[in-house]
Design a protein around this motif. Structure first.
Motif, mmCIF file in Angstrom:
data_model
loop_
_atom_site.group_PDB
_atom_site.id
_atom_site.type_symbol
_atom_site.label_atom_id
_atom_site.label_comp_id
_atom_site.label_asym_id
_atom_site.label_seq_id
_atom_site.Cartn_x
_atom_site.Cartn_y
_atom_site.Cartn_z
ATOM 1 N N GLU A 67 0.813 -1.205 0.000
ATOM 2 C CA GLU A 67 0.000 0.000 0.000
ATOM 3 C C GLU A 67 0.852 1.262 0.000
ATOM 4 O O GLU A 67 0.475 2.280 -0.582
ATOM 5 C CB GLU A 67 -0.923 0.005 1.220
ATOM 6 C CG GLU A 67 -2.118 -0.905 1.092
ATOM 7 C CD GLU A 67 -3.019 -0.486 -0.050
ATOM 8 O OE1 GLU A 67 -3.564 0.630 -0.013
ATOM 9 O OE2 GLU A 67 -3.153 -1.269 -1.006
ATOM 10 N N MET A 68 2.000 1.212 0.657
ATOM 11 C CA MET A 68 2.862 2.379 0.741
ATOM 12 C C MET A 68 3.864 2.459 -0.406
ATOM 13 O O MET A 68 4.182 3.539 -0.898
ATOM 14 C CB MET A 68 3.630 2.364 2.077
ATOM 15 C CG MET A 68 2.767 2.586 3.303
ATOM 16 S SD MET A 68 1.990 4.239 3.336
ATOM 17 C CE MET A 68 0.311 3.811 2.821
ATOM 18 N N THR A 70 4.370 0.695 -3.970
ATOM 19 C CA THR A 70 3.905 -0.240 -4.992
ATOM 20 C C THR A 70 5.080 -0.877 -5.730
ATOM 21 O O THR A 70 5.096 -2.080 -5.984
ATOM 22 C CB THR A 70 2.996 0.486 -5.997
ATOM 23 O OG1 THR A 70 1.925 1.116 -5.275
ATOM 24 C CG2 THR A 70 2.413 -0.499 -6.999
ATOM 25 N N ARG A 206 -1.441 8.435 5.901
ATOM 26 C CA ARG A 206 -0.098 8.067 5.487
ATOM 27 C C ARG A 206 0.221 8.711 4.151
ATOM 28 O O ARG A 206 -0.672 9.054 3.373
ATOM 29 C CB ARG A 206 0.034 6.542 5.383
ATOM 30 C CG ARG A 206 -0.163 5.847 6.733
ATOM 31 C CD ARG A 206 0.316 4.408 6.676
ATOM 32 N NE ARG A 206 0.341 3.827 8.005
ATOM 33 C CZ ARG A 206 -0.581 3.000 8.478
ATOM 34 N NH1 ARG A 206 -1.590 2.640 7.720
ATOM 35 N NH2 ARG A 206 -0.491 2.515 9.698
ATOM 36 N N ARG A 208 2.311 8.006 0.732
ATOM 37 C CA ARG A 208 2.996 6.989 -0.048
ATOM 38 C C ARG A 208 4.328 7.512 -0.571
ATOM 39 O O ARG A 208 4.602 8.710 -0.529
ATOM 40 C CB ARG A 208 2.116 6.520 -1.203
ATOM 41 C CG ARG A 208 0.817 5.840 -0.763
ATOM 42 C CD ARG A 208 0.090 5.224 -1.951
ATOM 43 N NE ARG A 208 -1.073 4.449 -1.527
ATOM 44 C CZ ARG A 208 -2.313 4.907 -1.501
ATOM 45 N NH1 ARG A 208 -2.554 6.162 -1.872
ATOM 46 N NH2 ARG A 208 -3.316 4.150 -1.109
ATOM 47 N N ALA A 214 -2.674 9.068 1.732
ATOM 48 C CA ALA A 214 -3.514 7.867 1.797
ATOM 49 C C ALA A 214 -4.308 7.892 3.093
ATOM 50 O O ALA A 214 -3.892 7.302 4.094
ATOM 51 C CB ALA A 214 -2.655 6.613 1.713
#
Length: 309
Positions: A67-68, A70, A206, A208, A214
């Motif tokens: 998720e952080m 890719t 968060r 990314r 995010a």
């Protein structure tokens, strides 16, 4: 760094390493360790609310890191999967839910699954999604309100208030549409009622690696059932717990981004829990720590410490 310091050979000469190279290597090792630590801490949000195994943690770690970041150009995730494999950490015979969708241990297959609309009956699918959309709207308001709360006590009170609101929304929805509860990993009890608790609710903002924000909300739903004693197998009464963790990406509010389930009706989990209870009953020391009538296992540790054990 080794190639640069050895003129391209990568083979260090005998003797002590140059202090400058030591500092550079230590700096790179420290930076990598920090990255791995962040991966491990972030994975805690992506775990089921009960019965966490090492394999669950591996899946949570891989999912959270994806998720952080890719594009894992340094192959951190590949290294972690290989390390877990070397330690023999695989889904066990009772980890049916953890094995779901995992054919081989690879970075792509280990990510937790998302919310599957296809498992809902077509005639009820629109109703389920309508109720889910209303819940997401309320959670977005909660996330927005938290942005302006700096006092921890205020944040606690607001979160508790939102948990109550969410519980009432879900309860009324489940009564009208039991299929909605099943789609979220919950099940009815022996009386046909869907008893559950909004165990935790938290938000996270968060950023990314590509700089995109995010905003996320994590919801843990839990339920428990008292399993009666089985004289035939010699199993005493015990409490079985289940539930699900919902990971919502507020930039993609259509469905939960991930749904991490430990279903209370899972036959493999029930068999494993019964087996564990029999082991506890057969061992006096285990029974001292883990018997069902002990509400605080740590109290037993203090009792033993007082006796000098």
């Amino acid at each position: 760094l080794l190639r640069i310091s050895t003129g391209g050979t990568g083979v260090l000469p005998g003797g002590a390493i140059h202090p400058d190279l030591v500092r550079r290597l230590a700096g790179e090792a420290s930076k990598s360790a920090g990255h791995v630590l962040n991966m491990c801490v972030r994975a805690l949000d992506y775990l089921p609310p009960v019965d966490v195994t090492f394999f669950d943690f591996l899946r949570g770690l891989i999912t959270a890191d994806f998720e952080m970041v890719t594009d894992d150009r340094h192959d951190y995730r590949v290294a972690v999967v290989e390390a877990f494999s070397r330690w023999g950490i695989f889904p066990g015979e009772h980890d049916e839910e953890a094995r779901e969708g995992v054919r081989v241990l690879s970075v792509d297959t280990l990510r937790w699954p998302g919310f599957q609309k296809v498992t809902i009956k077509p005639k009820e699918r629109d109703q389920v999604m309508e109720k889910y959309d209303r819940i997401v709207e309320q959670l977005k308001k909660y996330a927005d309100a938290c942005l302006y709360l700096t006092d921890r006590e205020e944040l606690f009170r607001e979160t508790r208030r939102q948990r109550i609101i969410l519980f009432n929304q879900l309860k009324s929805s489940f009564e009208v549409l039991p299929e909605f509860a099943k789609s979220l990993g919950l099940d009815h009890d022996s009386d046909g009622k869907i008893s559950f608790e909004v165990h935790s609710l938290r938000r996270a903002m968060r950023v990314r690696l590509d700089g995109r924000a995010a905003p996320q909300v994590f919801v843990s739903l839990t339920q428990s059932e008292r399993v009666p004693a089985d004289k035939e197998s010699g199993t005493s009464s015990y409490t079985l717990r289940g539930g699900a963790t919902l990971v919502l990406d507020l930039t993609e509010p259509d469905v939960p981004k991930y749904l991490i389930v430990k279903n209370i009706r899972n036959a493999h989990r029930r068999a494993a829990a019964a087996s564990f209870q029999r082991h506890v009953d057969a061992d006096p020391l285990r029974k001292l720590f883990f018997s069902v009538d002990r509400t605080e296992p740590f109290a037993a540790l203090h009792e033993l410490a007082d006796e000098g054990v």
